[in-house]
Write a protein that holds these residues in place. Structure first.
Motif, mmCIF file in Angstrom:
data_model
loop_
_atom_site.group_PDB
_atom_site.id
_atom_site.type_symbol
_atom_site.label_atom_id
_atom_site.label_comp_id
_atom_site.label_asym_id
_atom_site.label_seq_id
_atom_site.Cartn_x
_atom_site.Cartn_y
_atom_site.Cartn_z
ATOM 1 N N GLU A 112 2.847 5.695 -3.057
ATOM 2 C CA GLU A 112 4.087 6.004 -3.786
ATOM 3 C C GLU A 112 5.175 6.547 -2.855
ATOM 4 O O GLU A 112 5.852 7.530 -3.149
ATOM 5 C CB GLU A 112 3.794 6.966 -4.946
ATOM 6 C CG GLU A 112 2.801 6.370 -5.922
ATOM 7 C CD GLU A 112 2.523 7.267 -7.107
ATOM 8 O OE1 GLU A 112 3.412 8.032 -7.477
ATOM 9 O OE2 GLU A 112 1.414 7.183 -7.649
ATOM 10 N N ILE B 245 -2.953 -5.898 -4.043
ATOM 11 C CA ILE B 245 -2.390 -4.635 -4.507
ATOM 12 C C ILE B 245 -1.288 -4.907 -5.524
ATOM 13 O O ILE B 245 -0.345 -5.648 -5.240
ATOM 14 C CB ILE B 245 -1.791 -3.825 -3.339
ATOM 15 C CG1 ILE B 245 -2.860 -3.578 -2.274
ATOM 16 C CG2 ILE B 245 -1.207 -2.506 -3.843
ATOM 17 C CD1 ILE B 245 -2.335 -2.906 -1.028
ATOM 18 N N LEU C 91 -8.139 2.127 -8.892
ATOM 19 C CA LEU C 91 -8.477 2.655 -7.573
ATOM 20 C C LEU C 91 -9.875 3.269 -7.573
ATOM 21 O O LEU C 91 -10.237 4.005 -6.672
ATOM 22 C CB LEU C 91 -7.456 3.724 -7.160
ATOM 23 C CG LEU C 91 -6.012 3.234 -7.023
ATOM 24 C CD1 LEU C 91 -5.097 4.385 -6.693
ATOM 25 C CD2 LEU C 91 -5.905 2.138 -5.982
ATOM 26 N N TYR D 204 0.836 -1.206 0.000
ATOM 27 C CA TYR D 204 0.000 0.000 0.000
ATOM 28 C C TYR D 204 0.866 1.249 0.000
ATOM 29 O O TYR D 204 0.618 2.200 -0.735
ATOM 30 C CB TYR D 204 -0.912 -0.030 1.237
ATOM 31 C CG TYR D 204 -2.050 0.952 1.167
ATOM 32 C CD1 TYR D 204 -3.231 0.625 0.499
ATOM 33 C CD2 TYR D 204 -1.945 2.199 1.773
ATOM 34 C CE1 TYR D 204 -4.272 1.521 0.427
ATOM 35 C CE2 TYR D 204 -2.987 3.108 1.701
ATOM 36 C CZ TYR D 204 -4.161 2.770 1.031
ATOM 37 O OH TYR D 204 -5.191 3.651 0.954
ATOM 38 N N THR E 241 -8.222 -1.665 0.617
ATOM 39 C CA THR E 241 -8.305 -1.999 -0.815
ATOM 40 C C THR E 241 -9.593 -2.740 -1.148
ATOM 41 O O THR E 241 -9.679 -3.420 -2.162
ATOM 42 C CB THR E 241 -7.111 -2.869 -1.225
ATOM 43 O OG1 THR E 241 -7.144 -4.057 -0.418
ATOM 44 C CG2 THR E 241 -5.809 -2.162 -1.033
ATOM 45 N N VAL F 14 2.859 1.187 -3.632
ATOM 46 C CA VAL F 14 2.092 1.186 -4.881
ATOM 47 C C VAL F 14 1.048 2.295 -4.902
ATOM 48 O O VAL F 14 0.893 3.008 -5.890
ATOM 49 C CB VAL F 14 1.437 -0.189 -5.098
ATOM 50 C CG1 VAL F 14 0.527 -0.163 -6.327
ATOM 51 C CG2 VAL F 14 2.494 -1.254 -5.251
ATOM 52 N N ILE F 15 0.341 2.478 -3.813
ATOM 53 C CA ILE F 15 -0.754 3.446 -3.821
ATOM 54 C C ILE F 15 -0.297 4.811 -3.313
ATOM 55 O O ILE F 15 -0.563 5.837 -3.915
ATOM 56 C CB ILE F 15 -1.941 2.903 -3.011
ATOM 57 C CG1 ILE F 15 -2.483 1.674 -3.740
ATOM 58 C CG2 ILE F 15 -3.029 3.961 -2.848
ATOM 59 C CD1 ILE F 15 -3.545 0.932 -3.028
ATOM 60 N N THR G 118 0.793 -2.873 -9.150
ATOM 61 C CA THR G 118 0.888 -1.688 -9.988
ATOM 62 C C THR G 118 -0.119 -1.787 -11.134
ATOM 63 O O THR G 118 -0.264 -2.851 -11.747
ATOM 64 C CB THR G 118 2.299 -1.576 -10.573
ATOM 65 O OG1 THR G 118 3.224 -1.651 -9.498
ATOM 66 C CG2 THR G 118 2.472 -0.256 -11.305
ATOM 67 N N ALA H 179 -3.393 2.831 -9.991
ATOM 68 C CA ALA H 179 -2.235 2.933 -9.098
ATOM 69 C C ALA H 179 -0.966 3.015 -9.914
ATOM 70 O O ALA H 179 -0.693 2.153 -10.742
ATOM 71 C CB ALA H 179 -2.187 1.718 -8.179
#
Lengths: 340, 506
Positions: A91, A147, A153, A85, A142, A88-89, A149, A159
């Motif tokens: 960053e 999760i 979302l 998380y 999520t 990937v989300i 790439t 993502a």
């Protein structure tokens, strides 16, 4: 006298029986399974047990203070999801992801410890509740999805973040050691953790006091030991090591897979309990736990190379565990039942 | 009279070894009907092993036991009971189930007997239980849970249940070790009645007062053998003790320490709810004994000084400075040490060896950067093993391999490793034979200089033996104070039983 020589045999069996069995297995598989005896195969065994081994070393600390931590598996999978998380989300960089996971593990351990010490919830129940809570919690951000790439979302946003190479290095890099790219990072971390936990439990006064708490909590308290603090520390060690395991798992998989790590709890608890039988300790110990994890790894590796199907693995682990427990509790009760 | 006919149980040439350790080396023992045979022996003499063979826990390696003329070799404890040997063990809670009521406890055997019905008829159960209780002249409400009852009542229930099986031999293993004097007297009255019914009683005890009260015969054991049998109209107690110890008992002669600087002061401390506050001072170099019955406030006092119980009124000072420990750790840090009573529950760490057990409170001073120096621990333990005469192979022995007396020595040694300001010893002689008791007492007195030593004991004999000064507590208040050189046992007993306090109140 017959009785005393019998006793000596039993004592030898208790002390070295398990290590002898381990050696016997290695020799047997070396002859029976083609390619078992070799550095790559050995490293593969270590790699297969590294993550469960790290978790098992954590649960060993809670066993030492007379507790138990059922939440380690879910802490590991939570760390897996949290690191994914973060990167990937959100960053965020790898360092932040790792630190967040370690902090989460420590926090869960702290809450477990407080539930047990301050709110007097029995250890099994407190950590069972925590396990349940974490399994649910890790799915909420999520909506129950894994999760990776490029995942959606919602609202058409995708993502963009990726697992950074530095993070993946933790799970995938291999160091040269005589052979090129031989030893993976998780194995090194497992060995470091094993030595560190062993030193802590066996050689420091803190470890000795934790064993005292596990053996007679009242006596430990009456010599002035801060029992509550040591118990909380034990659960925090367990939580942090479980999150380390989760980080390594995430780094190996390269995605936040919601279905991974189902077997982590059982495997690592089994390793810690098998460890009771090593050197006739009859109590939790770091060396035994590491050997217990390796024992299971060697057995599965050997059987797999002899073409045993994968679905027999849990059965084999169960047999080893039950045998080790009988070994520990029955034999040692026979040799120790000589008190007057 | 013909002894052979009246002999219920005969033990001949009994042998038992644990590994290399020969514990029973040919024990011969007769237990006649309607007599109380007291078994004396130092710790490690083999008493407990003998009892465990008789009650079916251990199997003999050699020799024979006959019960009522027939061979007796029980397969297990249940078989021994079925054949008529019933044992009440030292630890009372082994004998009762605290969460059940009295009736269920008394009738437990009926519930487990083969052919017992599936459903329990509570009314019938209670009726039967009342009969058992009445036959033992026990006055209890059978619907009360055992957990609400005192130690003495629990013991009575354990014995009453044992008697419901109509045993031929009743074994009592140190039954009075946690009873007060009045409670013990109830037990003795019960034993008197059993004796009248022709039951053979084997009674194991260290307490001279018990032995004087109920013994018909005394058997002394030493080193796995019977060292002497004493019977007849007048029992020779001294000879019995000599036989048990292997040497004559020397009288203790305490030279009272000259009162010096006060170390610990209690000002207006309330020990029990509703009791008047207590003032107390302990001086440097002095051994102060606090005695009194169960519930007299001894334990409360020890717990308050060690920080386990908070002060409700008054205050304490240590070396003139305020002292209000919040927990044991703080007390230890201030140099106030407590060796608690009931070592099995409160002190012994069963997984550890002697060295780790002994050094447990002071691990910090045996470690550098938290790493333990086990050689230094062993060295310190070895010194104490020598000083206190602990019988063992070395400091690496598991604590559980030691006899009770030697375990207690380790627990006392634990708190003598480092100098203290106040040393509290709660029942240091619990379950300890006379030999070990002397060793411990001598060493405590020898090291008493510089600190205040407070010993909590319920046996007056023990207080007389060790103290420079005795303070008697009765219902949370000081009932009397006595100095060495002017100890009058009779006056002490009067204080302990509260005669003076009651008269003053009247």
């Amino acid at each position: 006298m017959n009785g005393s020589s019998d006793n000596r045999v039993i004592e030898l069996a208790i002390r070295y029986g398990f290590l002898a069995l381990l050696l016997g297995l290695v020799v047997f598989f070396s002859f029976a399974a083609n390619g078992f005896a070799g550095p790559r195969s050995a490293v593969f065994v270590f790699q297969s047990v590294a993550i469960t081994g790290i978790l098992a070393l954590g649960v060993t600390c809670t066993l030492v203070v007379g507790g138990f931590d059922l939440s380690i598996g879910s802490v590991a999978t939570s760390a897996l999801m949290l690191s994914a998380y973060c990167m990937v989300i959100l960053e965020l960089p790898a360092v932040v992801a790792v630190l967040a996971c370690l902090a989460m593990g420590a926090l869960v351990g702290l809450v477990n410890g407080l539930l047990i010490v301050k709110f007097k919830v029995p250890d099994l129940l407190a950590t069972l509740g925590m396990m349940f809570l974490l399994i649910g919690l890790q799915r909420i951000p999520t909506q129950g999805n894994s999760i990776a790439t490029g995942m959606s979302l919602g609202d058409g946003v995708v993502a963009e973040g990726t697992f950074s190479p530095a993070f993946l290095w933790l799970g995938r890099n291999r160091f040269d050691f005589f052979l090129e790219r031989l030893i993976p990072v998780p194995v090194i971390i497992f060995l470091i953790v094993a030595v560190a936990v062993w030193v802590f439990l066996a050689l420091t006064r803190h470890g000795r006091l934790m064993y005292a708490i596990g053996s007679n909590e009242r006596a430990a308290a009456l010599v002035g030991t801060n029992v509550a603090r040591y118990k909380i520390v034990a659960y925090m060690i367990s939580g942090v090591l479980a999150s380390v395991g989760g980080i390594l798992l995430a780094a190996r998989l390269g995605r936040g897979d919601i279905a991974s790590g189902n077997n982590l709890l059982l495997d690592s608890v089994a390793a810690a309990l098998i460890g009771f039988a090593v050197l006739g300790a009859a109590r939790p110990n770091a060396f035994g736990t590491a050997i217990g994890a390796l024992f299971v790894g060697i057995l599965l590796q050997g059987l797999t190379m002899m073409n045993a199907p994968y679905y027999t693995q849990d059965f084999v682990k169960g047999v080893v565990l039950v045998a080790a427990l009988v070994f520990t509790f029955y034999l040692s009760s026979r040799s120790r039942g000589t008190g007057r | 009279m013909d002894r052979d006919d009246s002999c219920v149980c005969r033990v001949s040439g009994l042998e038992k070894s644990f590994g290399k350790n020969r514990v029973l080396k040919g024990v011969d023992l007769d237990l006649p009907a309607g007599q109380v045979t007291v078994l004396m022996g130092a710790n490690g003499a083999g008493k407990s092993t003998l009892v465990k063979v008789l009650c079916g826990v251990h199997h003999a390696d050699g020799g024979a036991v006959t019960l009522g003329g027939a061979d007796f070799a029980p397969v297990d404890a249940a078989d021994a009971i079925a054949q008529g040997i019933v044992t009440v063990h030292q630890s009372i809670d082994d004998g009762v189930i605290p969460d059940l009521d009295v009736a269920s406890n008394l009738m437990l055997d009926r519930l487990t007997a083969p052919g017992a019905g599936f459903f329990v008829n509570d009314r019938a159960l209670r009726r039967a239980a009342r009969q058992v209780a009445a036959s033992m002249q026990l006055d209890v409400d059978v619907t009360r849970p055992v957990s609400e009852m005192g130690v003495a009542d629990r013991q009575m229930i354990a014995i009453a249940r044992a008697m419901a099986r109509a045993p031929r031999l009743l074994i009592l293993d140190e039954p009075t070790s946690s009873l007060s004097a009045t409670e013990a007297e109830r037990l003795f009255a019960l034993i008197d009645r059993l004796r009248g019914q022709g039951v053979a009683v084997l009674y194991i005890s260290h307490r001279m007062s018990d032995i004087r009260r109920i013994a018909d015969r005394i058997v002394s054991m030493r080193d796995g053998q019977v060292a002497g049998v004493f019977e007849g109209e007048v029992l020779d107690y001294e000879a019995a003790v000599t036989a048990m110890l292997g040497h004559a008992m020397s009288d203790v002669d305490n030279t009272p320490a000259i009162a010096s600087a006060p170390i610990l002061r209690l000002n207006g401390v309330r020990l029990l709810p509703g009791a008047a506050p207590v003032d107390l001072t302990a001086h440097a170099g002095e051994v102060l004994a606090i005695t009194g019955l169960l519930g007299s406030g001894k334990s409360a006092l020890a717990e308050i000084v060690f920080g386990l119980r908070s002060l409700t009124t008054g205050n304490m000072t240590l070396d003139g400075a305020g002292y209000a420990p919040r927990d044991a750790g703080e007390a230890v840090a201030r140099g106030v040490f407590l060796s608690p009573k009931d070592r099995g529950r409160n002190a012994v760490v069963p997984d550890f060896d002697i060295s780790d057990n002994m050094t447990l409170p002071f691990l910090k001073s045996f470690s550098r950067l938290s790493l333990l120096g086990s050689a230094r621990q062993a060295k310190a333990a070895n010194r104490m093993i020598g000083d206190l005469g602990i019988v063992c192979q070395g400091p690496g022995d598991a604590i559980t391999t030691l006899s009770g007396g030697n375990q207690q020595k380790v627990m006392i040694a634990r708190w003598l490793l480092q100098p203290s300001r106040v040393l509290l010893l709660d029942e240091p002689f619990q379950g300890v034979d006379i030999g070990a008791r002397r060793d411990i007492g001598r060493h405590i007195r020898a090291t008493a200089g510089g600190r205040a030593t407070i010993v909590f004991v319920s046996e007056i004999d023990e207080a007389l033996e060790i103290a420079d000064r005795i303070v008697v507590l009765y219902e949370g208040q000081v009932a009397g104070e006595h100095r060495a050189g002017a100890f009058y046992p009779a006056a002490l007993v009067a204080d302990v039983t509260g005669k003076i306090a009651d008269e003053a109140a009247a």
